[in-house]
Design a protein around this motif. Sequence first.
Motif, PDB file in Angstrom:
ATOM      1  N   PRO A   1       0.823  -1.213   0.000  1.00  0.00           N
ATOM      2  CA  PRO A   1       0.000   0.000   0.000  1.00  0.00           C
ATOM      3  C   PRO A   1       0.852   1.257   0.000  1.00  0.00           C
ATOM      4  O   PRO A   1       1.929   1.297   0.594  1.00  0.00           O
ATOM      5  CB  PRO A   1      -0.804  -0.127   1.308  1.00  0.00           C
TER       6      PRO A   1
ATOM      7  N   ALA B   1       1.279   4.752   1.352  1.00  0.00           N
ATOM      8  CA  ALA B   1       0.826   5.596   2.463  1.00  0.00           C
ATOM      9  C   ALA B   1       1.151   7.047   2.165  1.00  0.00           C
ATOM     10  O   ALA B   1       2.146   7.362   1.513  1.00  0.00           O
ATOM     11  CB  ALA B   1       1.513   5.159   3.761  1.00  0.00           C
TER      12      ALA B   1
ATOM     13  N   HIS C   1      -7.797   6.288   1.522  1.00  0.00           N
ATOM     14  CA  HIS C   1      -7.132   5.093   2.034  1.00  0.00           C
ATOM     15  C   HIS C   1      -5.654   5.341   2.331  1.00  0.00           C
ATOM     16  O   HIS C   1      -5.053   4.617   3.132  1.00  0.00           O
ATOM     17  CB  HIS C   1      -7.292   3.938   1.046  1.00  0.00           C
TER      18      HIS C   1
ATOM     19  N   ARG D   1      -5.206   5.896   5.951  1.00  0.00           N
ATOM     20  CA  ARG D   1      -5.210   4.649   6.740  1.00  0.00           C
ATOM     21  C   ARG D   1      -3.834   4.001   6.724  1.00  0.00           C
ATOM     22  O   ARG D   1      -3.349   3.508   7.752  1.00  0.00           O
ATOM     23  CB  ARG D   1      -6.243   3.663   6.179  1.00  0.00           C
ATOM     24  N   HIS D   2      -3.218   4.002   5.536  1.00  0.00           N
ATOM     25  CA  HIS D   2      -1.891   3.403   5.434  1.00  0.00           C
ATOM     26  C   HIS D   2      -0.872   4.198   6.246  1.00  0.00           C
ATOM     27  O   HIS D   2       0.062   3.621   6.817  1.00  0.00           O
ATOM     28  CB  HIS D   2      -1.461   3.332   3.964  1.00  0.00           C
TER      29      HIS D   2
END
Length: 357
Positions: A129, A131, A284, A287-288
Amino acid sequence: MILLGETHETTGYFPRGSFVLKKNDNELVSKWLTFKLTNEGCADSTIDKYRGYLSRLSDYLENDLVDTGTDDLVDFTGLHLHESGAAPSSRRAVVAAVKSFYKWATVNKLCLLNPAENLVYPKKRSLVPIAMSLKNSEKLLMQPDISTFKGLRDAAVLALFIGTGARLHGIINLNKRDLITFEYQGIDRLAVKLKEKGSKERIVPVPPEAALLLRAYLGHDELSLIDTALPNGDHVVFVNLKNNHVPSYEHRGEARRLGKRGIQQMIKDYSILAGVPESQAHAHAFRHLVGAELAEESATPFEMMAILGHAQEDTTAIYAQLALRKLTEVLDRANPLGKIETRVSPLVKEFKARGYL
């Protein structure tokens, strides 16, 4: 008629098209979906997606759903969807729906044998992911003009994303009853009850920086002039400033809720102003960031699961019992907002020095 073709944030692209269930299949699928909704507690959004998947399957098959064989199901979930452009992650969701339907149909003696029993899930790529960096989150959070109502709302939304690791729908679904005050080390702190994937809920402590911005927004004079009341007596937290889908006299209550597109556009616009890369300009990525900071601060897997909601069903009972005070300690330590300069950072430092936070 079922329309498919949205780009979903977690399942990827599903090819566009319109599909209609055959008459016999429609009644059967409706019964199965009622079972999923009432017995298994599936979310309405999941029910809608499953109906779409089964509608596409019904359209593909020559026979009714209960009269098909394994080979047809293998061709549909494999080659057909692949040639239609469906990503492996999208096809996994379809396979899950098909397997669930035929398991139910077999148990209820609608099929002699389960033709979907041996369907395989396509392999899903494990992507690292991306971030949002601390530097970019700082630049982003400095963009809203907090001297205006809209800017203060936007800053509170962004701070909650960066401070709690909430999913997009967790922020969208917030009502005032989801704001919880609790005592931590002799000081009143704020937590939010996040209602996200399906009907799952979790309570996450809010860092002081985000709490200050949220309280300032909630206390703004302009918000007091907006009708945010819901039929159950609760109130919407984050409001939109216009809604083209309803007449002005109906622009109240649920119609006032800030939606998915509004938040996504907000993040995109501020990211452009701040020079944040497009790959990080989405909810998202926050979140990462929180996940990365939790890992940096050596949070345990159960603590990370409780804060981020990355729950496995068999561990839910374990981590859900973690004390809110312990989660506050962990999140305060990892808090991205405490590692960057925000517009309320000087105020937070002053309040902490005086023992208010």
